[in-house]
Write a protein that holds these residues in place. Structure first.
Motif, PDB file in Angstrom:
ATOM      1  N   ASP A 113      64.246  36.784 121.500  1.00 56.24           N
ATOM      2  CA  ASP A 113      64.136  36.723 122.959  1.00 56.24           C
ATOM      3  C   ASP A 113      64.121  38.161 123.460  1.00 56.24           C
ATOM      4  OD1 ASP A 113      64.414  36.419 125.703  1.00 56.24           O
ATOM      5  OD2 ASP A 113      65.848  34.774 125.543  1.00 56.24           O
ATOM      6  N   TYR A 114      62.968  38.564 124.009  1.00 50.59           N
ATOM      7  CA  TYR A 114      62.736  39.968 124.356  1.00 50.59           C
ATOM      8  C   TYR A 114      62.249  40.047 125.795  1.00 50.59           C
ATOM      9  CZ  TYR A 114      59.684  44.137 124.577  1.00 50.59           C
ATOM     10  OH  TYR A 114      59.044  45.291 124.944  1.00 50.59           O
ATOM     11  N   SER A 115      62.892  40.905 126.593  1.00 54.49           N
ATOM     12  CA  SER A 115      62.411  41.111 127.964  1.00 54.49           C
ATOM     13  C   SER A 115      62.398  42.598 128.285  1.00 54.49           C
ATOM     14  CB  SER A 115      63.292  40.368 128.977  1.00 54.49           C
ATOM     15  OG  SER A 115      64.604  40.885 128.982  1.00 54.49           O
ATOM     16  N   PHE A 116      61.435  42.998 129.084  1.00 59.14           N
ATOM     17  CA  PHE A 116      61.260  44.398 129.475  1.00 59.14           C
ATOM     18  C   PHE A 116      60.998  44.416 130.978  1.00 59.14           C
ATOM     19  CE2 PHE A 116      59.168  48.543 129.785  1.00 59.14           C
ATOM     20  CZ  PHE A 116      59.933  49.305 128.909  1.00 59.14           C
ATOM     21  N   ASP A 117      61.940  45.014 131.719  1.00 58.19           N
ATOM     22  CA  ASP A 117      61.878  44.912 133.178  1.00 58.19           C
ATOM     23  C   ASP A 117      62.053  46.281 133.838  1.00 58.19           C
ATOM     24  OD1 ASP A 117      61.877  42.087 132.818  1.00 58.19           O
ATOM     25  OD2 ASP A 117      64.066  42.145 132.666  1.00 58.19           O
ATOM     26  N   PRO A 118      61.364  46.517 134.961  1.00 56.01           N
ATOM     27  CA  PRO A 118      61.576  47.768 135.708  1.00 56.01           C
ATOM     28  C   PRO A 118      62.903  47.740 136.457  1.00 56.01           C
ATOM     29  CG  PRO A 118      60.019  46.358 136.866  1.00 56.01           C
ATOM     30  CD  PRO A 118      60.316  45.680 135.552  1.00 56.01           C
ATOM     31  N   THR A 119      63.449  48.933 136.689  1.00 52.23           N
ATOM     32  CA  THR A 119      64.696  49.052 137.450  1.00 52.23           C
ATOM     33  C   THR A 119      64.423  49.763 138.771  1.00 52.23           C
ATOM     34  OG1 THR A 119      65.239  51.119 136.313  1.00 52.23           O
ATOM     35  CG2 THR A 119      66.119  49.084 135.375  1.00 52.23           C
ATOM     36  N   MET A 176      65.378  47.032 128.563  1.00 48.01           N
ATOM     37  CA  MET A 176      64.872  46.101 127.555  1.00 48.01           C
ATOM     38  C   MET A 176      66.052  45.349 126.944  1.00 48.01           C
ATOM     39  SD  MET A 176      62.564  46.858 124.147  1.00 48.01           S
ATOM     40  CE  MET A 176      63.844  47.026 122.899  1.00 48.01           C
ATOM     41  N   GLU A 177      66.045  44.045 127.077  1.00 44.54           N
ATOM     42  CA  GLU A 177      67.098  43.204 126.514  1.00 44.54           C
ATOM     43  C   GLU A 177      66.523  42.405 125.347  1.00 44.54           C
ATOM     44  OE1 GLU A 177      69.465  40.932 129.240  1.00 44.54           O
ATOM     45  OE2 GLU A 177      68.848  42.211 130.920  1.00 44.54           O
ATOM     46  N   THR A 178      67.275  42.343 124.238  1.00 45.70           N
ATOM     47  CA  THR A 178      66.809  41.646 123.046  1.00 45.70           C
ATOM     48  C   THR A 178      67.933  40.830 122.439  1.00 45.70           C
ATOM     49  OG1 THR A 178      65.321  43.510 122.573  1.00 45.70           O
ATOM     50  CG2 THR A 178      65.663  41.905 120.820  1.00 45.70           C
ATOM     51  N   GLN A 179      67.619  39.606 122.065  1.00 43.38           N
ATOM     52  CA  GLN A 179      68.503  38.748 121.288  1.00 43.38           C
ATOM     53  C   GLN A 179      67.702  38.229 120.089  1.00 43.38           C
ATOM     54  OE1 GLN A 179      71.785  38.041 121.920  1.00 43.38           O
ATOM     55  NE2 GLN A 179      71.753  39.350 123.747  1.00 43.38           N
ATOM     56  N   VAL A 180      68.300  38.331 118.892  1.00 38.37           N
ATOM     57  CA  VAL A 180      67.612  37.905 117.673  1.00 38.37           C
ATOM     58  C   VAL A 180      68.520  37.001 116.862  1.00 38.37           C
ATOM     59  CG1 VAL A 180      66.544  38.642 115.510  1.00 38.37           C
ATOM     60  CG2 VAL A 180      66.259  40.045 117.558  1.00 38.37           C
ATOM     61  N   HIS A 181      67.965  35.909 116.360  1.00 37.16           N
ATOM     62  CA  HIS A 181      68.641  35.071 115.361  1.00 37.16           C
ATOM     63  C   HIS A 181      67.731  34.952 114.151  1.00 37.16           C
ATOM     64  CE1 HIS A 181      70.772  31.747 113.412  1.00 37.16           C
ATOM     65  NE2 HIS A 181      69.578  31.196 113.248  1.00 37.16           N
ATOM     66  N   THR A 208      70.937  45.927 124.727  1.00 34.68           N
ATOM     67  CA  THR A 208      70.142  46.284 125.902  1.00 34.68           C
ATOM     68  C   THR A 208      69.862  47.779 125.864  1.00 34.68           C
ATOM     69  OG1 THR A 208      71.123  44.522 127.237  1.00 34.68           O
ATOM     70  CG2 THR A 208      70.073  46.344 128.409  1.00 34.68           C
ATOM     71  N   LEU A 209      68.582  48.143 125.907  1.00 38.36           N
ATOM     72  CA  LEU A 209      68.162  49.547 125.905  1.00 38.36           C
ATOM     73  C   LEU A 209      67.769  49.968 127.319  1.00 38.36           C
ATOM     74  CD1 LEU A 209      65.832  50.091 122.786  1.00 38.36           C
ATOM     75  CD2 LEU A 209      68.055  51.137 123.207  1.00 38.36           C
ATOM     76  N   ASP A 210      68.129  51.208 127.689  1.00 31.04           N
ATOM     77  CA  ASP A 210      67.740  51.786 128.976  1.00 31.04           C
ATOM     78  C   ASP A 210      66.705  52.889 128.751  1.00 31.04           C
ATOM     79  OD1 ASP A 210      69.636  50.235 130.463  1.00 31.04           O
ATOM     80  OD2 ASP A 210      71.211  51.576 129.729  1.00 31.04           O
TER      81      ASP A 210
END
Length: 589
Positions: free
Chosen positions: A464-470, A477-482, A512-514
């Motif tokens: 589950d990967y999302s990349f959003d402007p601030t 960028m938020e990531t969850q992996v199983h 979460t990466l900034d």
């Protein structure tokens, strides 16, 4: 990989219970809680009683470029030539600084002994790790002197400063009354063209790893160990979409179905599923500090049963055995090793192929979608990719035991759903993928069913990967992996279960990466990682280790949960790591 960081278990590992020795709980170092070093839950290779003979392959080598590191090998003296067990041990480290994850391979006489990748360092952490592989089935190779090499390409310069160091050795455990010599293949043959050994580049679906061989004329069983590693444009193949969707959803093309196909003389002979390994620089490097993904540092080969072809392969004519990766899109690296059991009482085994329903079942998945793109260019919906094939391959061989009819009956399946939400405020992609194998190999002598080997394999993946402007002009960028790996096997003789085992390995990671407006990483938060490894078998063996971390530091390290007395205990001849066995080899026919 060993549990609890770099703990090691020596030859004194095994407490003995009767003629079939059982390995007691493994003595370990103090808890890894608080450590920033590589910490995994994987079990060590269990050891038989006795003191091993040790052969060093190389020691303290530094890997700073792409030159090979050759070594010479000679069999050990003082431990005989038929061993209860052979174990490869290797230790690696990388200095603190900046460095990519790198591919590591060890070879001997063209045969792959180990395949994995390296842990990335940080500016403050110089990680080290220990890997092991059960090489008992490769004993025929190890009885002969030969030349090998370590392949671990690295770049060290003013930007990439991490120097990788490594050592490797083989441990030979002598056969004894308490630990009999293993029943192992009589021939171990590589498919690669390099006489010392190297992986073969497979750029497209049609690129082959192949070799034409004139084989012994008394083969009664045959297997192929396969490793297919994604690289370059294929590194993140599991997130790609078919070319026709790539621009719309802003993803890599080429589709997300990959599968290794095995053939003999151009005829389909079996399937090897491709594991979605994620390397320690993959997606977000902080996800994998200090615990990497499933098998990341130590790939597990998949063993294809080619026994129905034993009679055909024994006919004295040259035969071409090949592997290609369906869907390969620049590119995969592949290794394959042919393992042959020979009839000791016959010079010539005769036989042939009776049935092969894999012929004509092309590895072509079905693709569908529910994507909707509105007038503003916003995209939502999903792309699905599915393929399921059931096949039966049957053959016979006239052996010293009589006519042996062998059948491989398998269902291999792949399903993938890529869900997208794309608009001015978010880019989110959710990957849900499952590769599965359900199969049984059966062997009959006359009307008597003398052996069955059942396997149920699952490779689940969720990203589950999302990349959003601030609001400050940057991005988050938020990531969850199983990741998961489950392997259930069962060996039967005359309708009775001789042995059954279950292996489960899961890793769950999030971070979460900034980024600033120029896409430079400015920080990260919320890093969490948890691995759970469990093994149980019908002999009462039990292994369970769980590790967890937060912000790159181990926060939990528990072992033996659910096992008798709260301690791990496995028989020395079992394979708690899930490494492949030869199925009916236990039956000795």
């Amino acid at each position: 990989m060993l549990p609890r960081g770099n703990s090691k278990c020596g030859p004194w590992l095994c407490g003995l219970l009767g003629a079939l020795s059982i390995a007691g709980p493994c003595p370990v170092d103090a808890s890894a809680v608080g450590s920033t070093n590589v910490t995994v839950a994987d079990p060590a290779v269990p050891r038989p009683p006795g003191t091993p003979c040790v052969v060093t392959l190389f020691s303290g080598d530094s890997f700073v470029d792409f030159s090979d590191h050759p070594y010479s090998y000679a069999p050990p003296s003082g431990c005989g030539t038929h061993w209860a067990k052979v174990v490869l041990e290797a230790d690696f480290s990388v200095t603190a600084g900046r460095q990519f994850d790198r591919t590591a391979q060890l070879w001997l006489g063209g045969v792959n002994l180990y395949y994995g990748t390296t842990q990335e360092p940080s500016s403050t952490v110089s990680p080290s790790w220990h890997v092991e592989r059960d090489l008992t089935d490769y004993s025929a190779l190890l009885r002969q002197a030969g030349t090998g090499r370590a392949v671990l390409g690295n770049v060290v310069n003013g930007t990439y400063t991490g120097v990788i160091h490594g050592s490797a050795r083989l441990l030979f455990y002598p056969a004894s009354l308490r630990a009999p010599g293993a029943l192992t293949p009589d021939s171990v043959l590589p498919l690669g063209s390099d006489a010392v050994g190297n992986a073969t580049l497979l750029d497209t679906s049609d690129s082959p790893l192949s070799k034409t061989l004139t084989l012994p004329t008394n083969i009664d069983r045959a297997y192929l160990d396969v490793i297919a590693q994604s690289q370059s444009s294929d590194e993140f193949w599991y997130t790609c979409v078919p070319d026709s969707y790539a621009a719309e959803v802003q993803e890599c093309g080429g589709g997300n179905f990959r599968e290794a196909e095995v053939s003999i003389d151009g005829q389909p002979a079996g399937v090897a599923p491709v594991y979605p390994w994620i390397y320690t620089g993959g997606i977000d490097p902080y996800l994998w500090r200090p615990t990497p993904g499933v098998q990341t540092l130590n790939f597990m080969p998949y063993r294809v049963d080619l026994t129905p072809f034993a009679g055909l392969l024994s006919d004295g004519n040259p035969h071409t055995v090949a592997v290609n990766v369906a869907g390969a899109n620049h590119y995969f690296l592949a290794s394959a090793t042919l393992l042959l059991y020979r009839d000791p009482h016959l010079r010539r085994v005769r036989g042939g192929l009776l049935r092969n329903t894999l012929v004509g079942q092309a590895p072509t998945p079905t693709v569908g979608d529910t994507l909707v793109t509105d007038t503003g260019g916003n995209v939502s919906g999903a792309i699905t990719t599915r393929l399921s094939r059931h096949y039966v391959i049957a053959g016979y061989a006239i052996t010293s035991h009589g006519r042996v009819d062998s059948t491989v009956d398998q269902t291999v399946a792949f399903t993938d759903t890529q869900s997208f939400t794309i608009d001015a405020s978010t880019y989110r992609q959710v990957t849900d993928q499952l590769t599965s194998v359900d199969g049984v190999s059966r062997h009959r002598i006359g009307r008597h069913l003398v052996g069955e080997y059942h396997q149920r394999l699952r490779y689940p993946l969720h990203v589950d990967y999302s990349f959003d402007p601030t609001s400050d002009g940057g991005y988050v960028m938020e990531t969850q992996v199983h990741q998961g790996y489950t392997n259930d096997i069962r060996r039967e003789f005359a309708g009775r279960t001789l042995y059954a085992a279950h292996v489960s390995n899961t890793v769950d990671a999030g971070d979460t990466l900034d980024f600033d407006g120029s896409f430079n990483v400015t920080g990260h938060s919320g890093q969490q990682n948890a691995q759970s490894f469990a093994f149980r078998d019908s002999l009462g063996g039990c292994y369970r280790t769980d590790v967890a971390s937060a912000d790159g530091v181990v926060t939990d390290d528990a072992t033996g949960v659910g096992c008798t007395g709260g301690e791990n205990h496995v028989y020395w001849f079992t394979r708690p790591d899930g490494s492949p066995g030869s199925g009916s080899a236990l039956l000795g026919w």
